[in-house]
Motif scaffolding. Structure first.
Motif, short mmCIF file in Angstrom:
data_model
loop_
_atom_site.label_atom_id
_atom_site.label_comp_id
_atom_site.label_asym_id
_atom_site.label_seq_id
_atom_site.Cartn_x
_atom_site.Cartn_y
_atom_site.Cartn_z
N PRO A 16 4.23 -3.04 -5.65
CA PRO A 16 5.11 -3.37 -4.38
C PRO A 16 4.00 -3.73 -3.38
CG PRO A 16 4.98 -0.97 -4.65
CD PRO A 16 4.56 -1.58 -5.99
N VAL A 17 4.31 -4.78 -2.43
CA VAL A 17 3.52 -5.00 -1.32
C VAL A 17 3.63 -4.45 -0.14
CG1 VAL A 17 3.48 -7.44 -2.04
CG2 VAL A 17 4.95 -6.74 -0.61
N THR A 18 4.63 -3.15 -0.02
CA THR A 18 4.59 -2.36 1.11
C THR A 18 3.44 -1.51 1.56
OG1 THR A 18 7.05 -2.37 0.27
CG2 THR A 18 6.26 -0.58 2.01
N GLN A 20 2.11 1.73 3.96
CA GLN A 20 2.18 2.81 5.01
C GLN A 20 1.95 2.62 6.27
OE1 GLN A 20 4.49 5.11 3.83
NE2 GLN A 20 4.37 4.00 1.80
N TYR A 21 2.46 2.09 6.97
CA TYR A 21 2.17 1.51 8.46
C TYR A 21 1.14 2.20 9.29
CZ TYR A 21 1.50 -0.20 13.09
OH TYR A 21 1.20 -0.45 14.56
N PRO A 22 1.80 3.32 9.79
CA PRO A 22 0.81 4.21 10.66
C PRO A 22 -0.40 4.52 10.27
CG PRO A 22 3.06 4.77 10.85
CD PRO A 22 2.89 4.08 9.78
N GLU A 23 -0.46 4.95 8.86
CA GLU A 23 -1.72 5.36 8.31
C GLU A 23 -2.57 4.15 7.85
OE1 GLU A 23 1.35 6.67 7.08
OE2 GLU A 23 1.32 8.33 8.19
N GLN A 24 -2.02 3.44 7.36
CA GLN A 24 -2.62 2.08 6.78
C GLN A 24 -2.26 0.81 7.76
OE1 GLN A 24 -1.48 1.48 2.67
NE2 GLN A 24 -2.80 3.00 2.00
N LYS A 25 -3.49 0.22 7.97
CA LYS A 25 -3.42 -1.18 8.87
C LYS A 25 -3.74 -2.03 7.97
CE LYS A 25 -3.14 1.56 13.07
NZ LYS A 25 -3.69 1.71 14.41
N ARG A 26 -2.98 -3.09 8.17
CA ARG A 26 -3.23 -4.64 7.40
C ARG A 26 -4.11 -5.16 8.29
NH1 ARG A 26 1.43 -7.90 4.87
NH2 ARG A 26 0.95 -6.37 3.31
#
Length: 163
Positions: A16-18, A20-26
């Motif tokens: 999956p390309v999802t 975990q936004y608050p912890e991981q930032k693209r």
């Protein structure tokens, strides 16, 4: 019908390309345009000279600039004027970058910060104090006191007309 089922079965086994936004930032792309920043020179003077070309170039009329005169006792920028009021309405801003292109001193820069949240309309108006970057190591905060006639010699990009 079977081709759709085959596509579904293939995608079940892909990673999956999802994130975990608050912890991981693209990481953002190189040409991404995010939150604005007002830059300073190495000595602490502000790059913005209050010309309001950024406000004139803004297609959404999101920028308001009010200029004031510099004096030797109170110097904010190396020019004759400085921006006494600089406001950007982030609800109107379309992040086009025209303000950055129009600035003759490269004072306004669109950075890579995309985390902009507002609880009310008033907090969406970014003032000069919110936009200006902190003074760099070895620089002095503004306003500065300068000897008469030597205000441009401390800025490497500009030359004194008397020289």
């Amino acid at each position: 019908m079977f081709q759709g089922l085959l596509t579904t079965l293939k995608s079940m086994f892909e990673k999956p390309v999802t994130i975990q936004y608050p912890e991981q930032k693209r990481p953002v792309r190189e040409r991404f345009r995010g939150r604005h920043t007002l830059k300073r020179y190495e000595n602490g003077l502000e790059k913005c000279i209050g010309c309001a070309l950024c406000a004139a170039a803004c297609p959404s009329d999101a920028i308001f600039v009010e200029a004031a005169e510099n004096t030797d006792e109170e110097r904010y920028s190396p020019g004759e004027r400085y921006a006494s009021t600089y406001e950007i309405n982030m609800l109107r801003c379309i992040f086009c970058g025209f303000c950055e292109d129009a600035c003759p001193t490269e004072a306004i820069v669109l950075g890579d910060n995309y985390e902009l949240t507002f609880t009310d309309r008033g907090s969406a108006i970014y003032t000069k104090e919110m936009l200006i970057e902190p003074v760099k190591e070895g620089g002095k905060p503004t306003p500065q006191v300068t000897p008469p006639g030597v205000f441009t010699r401390s800025v490497p990009e500009m030359k004194d007309p008397a020289d």
